[in-house]
Design a protein around this motif. Sequence first.
Motif, PDB file in Angstrom:
ATOM      1  N   TYR A 123      45.507  23.948  25.321  1.00 18.69           N
ATOM      2  CA  TYR A 123      44.964  24.957  26.234  1.00 18.69           C
ATOM      3  C   TYR A 123      45.385  26.370  25.842  1.00 18.69           C
ATOM      4  CZ  TYR A 123      43.769  20.797  28.787  1.00 18.69           C
ATOM      5  OH  TYR A 123      43.252  19.577  29.126  1.00 18.69           O
ATOM      6  N   ALA A 124      46.566  26.510  25.260  1.00 19.13           N
ATOM      7  CA  ALA A 124      47.006  27.836  24.801  1.00 19.13           C
ATOM      8  C   ALA A 124      46.072  28.369  23.718  1.00 19.13           C
ATOM      9  CB  ALA A 124      48.440  27.759  24.283  1.00 19.13           C
ATOM     10  N   LYS A 125      45.526  27.486  22.892  1.00 21.77           N
ATOM     11  CA  LYS A 125      44.614  27.904  21.822  1.00 21.77           C
ATOM     12  C   LYS A 125      43.358  28.582  22.350  1.00 21.77           C
ATOM     13  CE  LYS A 125      45.954  24.256  18.618  1.00 21.77           C
ATOM     14  NZ  LYS A 125      45.527  22.990  17.986  1.00 21.77           N
ATOM     15  N   VAL A 126      42.995  28.301  23.598  1.00 23.19           N
ATOM     16  CA  VAL A 126      41.777  28.893  24.159  1.00 23.19           C
ATOM     17  C   VAL A 126      42.081  29.922  25.242  1.00 23.19           C
ATOM     18  CG1 VAL A 126      40.363  26.912  23.510  1.00 23.19           C
ATOM     19  CG2 VAL A 126      41.328  27.023  25.801  1.00 23.19           C
ATOM     20  N   GLY A 127      43.361  30.321  25.363  1.00 22.65           N
ATOM     21  CA  GLY A 127      43.712  31.428  26.230  1.00 22.65           C
ATOM     22  C   GLY A 127      44.498  31.115  27.488  1.00 22.65           C
ATOM     23  N   PHE A 128      44.732  29.861  27.801  1.00 24.61           N
ATOM     24  CA  PHE A 128      45.537  29.540  28.989  1.00 24.61           C
ATOM     25  C   PHE A 128      46.995  29.876  28.719  1.00 24.61           C
ATOM     26  CE2 PHE A 128      41.817  27.018  29.879  1.00 24.61           C
ATOM     27  CZ  PHE A 128      41.716  27.019  31.258  1.00 24.61           C
ATOM     28  N   GLU A 129      47.694  30.289  29.778  1.00 30.12           N
ATOM     29  CA  GLU A 129      49.110  30.629  29.680  1.00 30.12           C
ATOM     30  C   GLU A 129      49.867  29.957  30.817  1.00 30.12           C
ATOM     31  OE1 GLU A 129      49.124  34.859  30.101  1.00 30.12           O
ATOM     32  OE2 GLU A 129      48.345  35.203  28.082  1.00 30.12           O
ATOM     33  N   PRO A 130      51.159  29.693  30.617  1.00 27.43           N
ATOM     34  CA  PRO A 130      51.961  29.137  31.724  1.00 27.43           C
ATOM     35  C   PRO A 130      52.035  30.139  32.878  1.00 27.43           C
ATOM     36  CG  PRO A 130      53.143  28.971  29.637  1.00 27.43           C
ATOM     37  CD  PRO A 130      51.931  29.828  29.392  1.00 27.43           C
ATOM     38  N   LEU A 131      52.163  29.625  34.093  1.00 26.86           N
ATOM     39  CA  LEU A 131      52.372  30.500  35.251  1.00 26.86           C
ATOM     40  C   LEU A 131      53.705  31.220  35.087  1.00 26.86           C
ATOM     41  CD1 LEU A 131      51.351  28.216  38.248  1.00 26.86           C
ATOM     42  CD2 LEU A 131      50.107  30.173  37.350  1.00 26.86           C
ATOM     43  N   THR A 132      53.720  32.505  35.383  1.00 29.94           N
ATOM     44  CA  THR A 132      54.978  33.249  35.306  1.00 29.94           C
ATOM     45  C   THR A 132      55.535  33.528  36.690  1.00 29.94           C
ATOM     46  OG1 THR A 132      53.751  35.324  35.192  1.00 29.94           O
ATOM     47  CG2 THR A 132      54.423  34.328  33.098  1.00 29.94           C
ATOM     48  N   VAL A 133      54.688  33.533  37.701  1.00 30.09           N
ATOM     49  CA  VAL A 133      55.124  33.785  39.070  1.00 30.09           C
ATOM     50  C   VAL A 133      54.842  32.513  39.871  1.00 30.09           C
ATOM     51  CG1 VAL A 133      54.919  35.300  41.074  1.00 30.09           C
ATOM     52  CG2 VAL A 133      54.526  36.214  38.787  1.00 30.09           C
ATOM     53  N   THR A 134      55.708  31.551  39.708  1.00 31.00           N
ATOM     54  CA  THR A 134      55.465  30.250  40.348  1.00 31.00           C
ATOM     55  C   THR A 134      55.825  30.236  41.824  1.00 31.00           C
ATOM     56  OG1 THR A 134      57.641  29.479  39.660  1.00 31.00           O
ATOM     57  CG2 THR A 134      55.791  28.972  38.201  1.00 31.00           C
ATOM     58  N   GLU A 135      56.657  31.169  42.257  1.00 26.80           N
ATOM     59  CA  GLU A 135      57.119  31.122  43.643  1.00 26.80           C
ATOM     60  C   GLU A 135      56.019  31.403  44.664  1.00 26.80           C
ATOM     61  OE1 GLU A 135      58.121  34.968  41.674  1.00 26.80           O
ATOM     62  OE2 GLU A 135      58.767  32.924  41.290  1.00 26.80           O
ATOM     63  N   LYS A 136      54.878  31.943  44.257  1.00 25.42           N
ATOM     64  CA  LYS A 136      53.806  32.177  45.219  1.00 25.42           C
ATOM     65  C   LYS A 136      52.870  30.978  45.361  1.00 25.42           C
ATOM     66  CE  LYS A 136      50.485  34.648  42.281  1.00 25.42           C
ATOM     67  NZ  LYS A 136      49.753  35.913  42.151  1.00 25.42           N
ATOM     68  N   TRP A 137      53.008  29.984  44.491  1.00 26.56           N
ATOM     69  CA  TRP A 137      52.139  28.813  44.512  1.00 26.56           C
ATOM     70  C   TRP A 137      52.748  27.706  45.356  1.00 26.56           C
ATOM     71  CZ3 TRP A 137      47.390  29.467  42.840  1.00 26.56           C
ATOM     72  CH2 TRP A 137      47.157  30.547  41.988  1.00 26.56           C
ATOM     73  N   MET A 138      51.899  27.056  46.125  1.00 23.65           N
ATOM     74  CA  MET A 138      52.347  25.938  46.956  1.00 23.65           C
ATOM     75  C   MET A 138      51.391  24.782  46.780  1.00 23.65           C
ATOM     76  SD  MET A 138      53.640  27.900  50.348  1.00 23.65           S
ATOM     77  CE  MET A 138      54.502  26.469  50.974  1.00 23.65           C
ATOM     78  N   LEU A 139      51.808  23.623  47.230  1.00 24.39           N
ATOM     79  CA  LEU A 139      51.043  22.408  47.018  1.00 24.39           C
ATOM     80  C   LEU A 139      51.049  21.566  48.273  1.00 24.39           C
ATOM     81  CD1 LEU A 139      49.699  20.382  44.952  1.00 24.39           C
ATOM     82  CD2 LEU A 139      52.009  19.520  44.591  1.00 24.39           C
ATOM     83  N   LEU A 140      49.908  21.010  48.604  1.00 23.58           N
ATOM     84  CA  LEU A 140      49.798  20.008  49.662  1.00 23.58           C
ATOM     85  C   LEU A 140      49.303  18.752  48.965  1.00 23.58           C
ATOM     86  CD1 LEU A 140      49.776  19.228  52.674  1.00 23.58           C
ATOM     87  CD2 LEU A 140      47.406  20.003  52.739  1.00 23.58           C
TER      88      LEU A 140
END
Length: 143
Positions: A123-140
């Motif tokens: 995925y990095a080869k096509v422009g995706f990057e790891p999340l850098t601000v993970t604290e704003k993301w939540m999951l249900l």
Amino acid sequence: MTTELPEGYEISTDPARLDRELVHRWLAEESYWAKGRPRDKHEQAVANSLNFGLYEAGTGAQVGYARVVTDRATFAWLCDVFVAEAARGLGLGTALAAAVRDELMPLGLRRVMLATLDAHGVYAKVGFEPLTVTEKWMLLGEQ
């Protein structure tokens, strides 16, 4: 940024071309993320998503799949990306991810996301990057 599809393969978003039984078997039996997914859930997911099939150009045999959940305005989730074992190592996963990116780009989406345990490089080869601000993301649901 473009990624060439290897010669002898084609990608289609025509849901009528999908081998739904094959895709269900791949995901429910061979993937780590959808193992055991019931067929009715698979059918519902396909029906409500933008689907990408990867095919051998000569035979039309399906060798890969990707699915995008999107409102086609602000957000998309790339999921269920799978390349058949016999077709791996040819750059097809990268080409499939690039085709998804290229299909979504004209929509002007704010965010396209995905989750992976083992294919970050693809995925990095096509422009995706790891999340850098993970604290704003939540999951249900499931981690």
